[in-house]
Design a protein around this motif. Structure first.
Motif, mmCIF file in Angstrom:
data_model
loop_
_atom_site.group_PDB
_atom_site.id
_atom_site.type_symbol
_atom_site.label_atom_id
_atom_site.label_comp_id
_atom_site.label_asym_id
_atom_site.label_seq_id
_atom_site.Cartn_x
_atom_site.Cartn_y
_atom_site.Cartn_z
ATOM 1 N N GLY A 1 -32.393 2.018 68.745
ATOM 2 C CA GLY A 1 -32.297 0.902 69.701
ATOM 3 C C GLY A 1 -30.873 0.372 69.731
ATOM 4 N N ASP A 2 -30.725 -0.891 70.070
ATOM 5 C CA ASP A 2 -29.395 -1.503 70.130
ATOM 6 C C ASP A 2 -29.033 -2.042 68.750
ATOM 7 O OD1 ASP A 2 -27.380 -3.671 70.403
ATOM 8 O OD2 ASP A 2 -27.484 -3.077 72.511
ATOM 9 N N ALA A 3 -28.046 -1.425 68.120
ATOM 10 C CA ALA A 3 -27.708 -1.772 66.732
ATOM 11 C C ALA A 3 -27.266 -3.236 66.626
ATOM 12 C CB ALA A 3 -26.620 -0.843 66.212
ATOM 13 N N GLY A 4 -26.455 -3.700 67.570
ATOM 14 C CA GLY A 4 -25.977 -5.095 67.527
ATOM 15 C C GLY A 4 -27.132 -6.067 67.646
ATOM 16 N N GLY B 1 -27.688 5.290 78.259
ATOM 17 C CA GLY B 1 -26.650 5.430 77.228
ATOM 18 C C GLY B 1 -27.157 5.163 75.823
ATOM 19 N N TYR B 2 -28.494 5.076 75.648
ATOM 20 C CA TYR B 2 -29.040 4.897 74.301
ATOM 21 C C TYR B 2 -29.255 6.253 73.635
ATOM 22 C CZ TYR B 2 -29.810 -0.076 74.705
ATOM 23 O OH TYR B 2 -29.606 -1.415 74.809
ATOM 24 N N MET C 1 -23.352 3.284 65.970
ATOM 25 C CA MET C 1 -23.896 4.232 66.950
ATOM 26 C C MET C 1 -22.762 4.946 67.685
ATOM 27 S SD MET C 1 -26.966 3.545 66.267
ATOM 28 C CE MET C 1 -28.117 4.173 67.446
ATOM 29 N N ALA D 1 -22.436 6.915 70.554
ATOM 30 C CA ALA D 1 -23.264 7.285 71.710
ATOM 31 C C ALA D 1 -22.465 8.172 72.665
ATOM 32 C CB ALA D 1 -23.785 6.017 72.377
#
Ligand code: URA
Length: 209
Positions: free
Chosen positions: A199-202, A192-193, A133, A135
């Motif tokens: 969503g949150d890749a991690g 910050g998405y 990502m 961002a």
């Protein structure tokens, strides 16, 4: 100014759709990121130089081609970048893999390096810096700078999805680093998405929250 390459290969776009889907669970998400990363590696290596060689087949001798030029290095940004490494290594198994770990200082909000380990022949390699990502661009800019500080001279940035804000920041700070992505999305939200992003890749790769 660096260039932005958006991979429009149908297989990449098809798989990216499932990666984005919130119904896609951890196992499938990880497998899809692995597959897309391999496909992106295929695309990103399209311009690698070749040298002519002679090869003896069981039937005759002929001219053929082998890769030449600088060796490759992969540098995932911890932690989410790790999810793309194995897919890329399937196509480029001889690449060395360095790592850059960054966290965001809670007061300054600036990225701070906590771990860097690179191959020792840094200046002789073409690097692919990997972060799913892109961002704000803060981590990518810091990771690229970290490689440059250690002597790296040739880099590409590979991401699954980028926000226009991140693309602009990398282009401003590192105009020599081209960006390769599967999609450039609309914007960043207040947290910050990337919107719509994935969503949150991690968290989605490792099943954490
Ligand atoms: N990092 C992520 O994992 N997802 C985003 O949308 C932005 C940064």
């Amino acid at each position: 100014m660096s260039k932005v390459y958006v991979f429009d290969h149908p297989l990449i776009q098809h798989k990216l759709t499932y990666i984005r889907d919130k119904q896609t669970g951890t196992k499938e998400f990880r497998e899809l990121v692995d597959e897309v990363s391999a496909l992106m590696a295929y695309e990103i290596t399209r311009e690698l130089p070749l040298r002519e060689v002679e090869v003896e087949t069981p039937v005759a001798t002929c001219k053929a081609y082998k890769l030449e030029g600088k060796k490759l290095g992969l540098v995932p940004i911890l932690r989410a970048g790790l999810g793309m490494v194995d897919g890329i290594l399937k196509l480029i198994p001889a690449a060395k893999v360095g790592h850059v770990g960054l966290y965001r200082d809670p007061e300054t909000l600036e990225p701070v390096e906590y771990y860097v380990k690179l191959p020792n022949d840094v200046s002789e390699r073409d690097f692919i810096v990997i972060d799913p990502m892109l961002a704000t661009g803060g981590s990518a800019v810091a990771a690229i700078q970290s490689l440059k500080n250690r002597g790296a001279v040739s880099m590409k940035l590979m991401c699954l999805i980028a926000a226009p804000e991140g693309v602009q920041k990398v282009q401003e700070e590192h105009p020599d680093v081209d960006i390769y992505v599967a999609g450039v999305d609309e914007k960043l939200n207040d947290h910050g998405y990337i919107v719509p992003g994935l969503g949150d890749a991690g968290d989605r790769l490792y099943g954490t929250k």
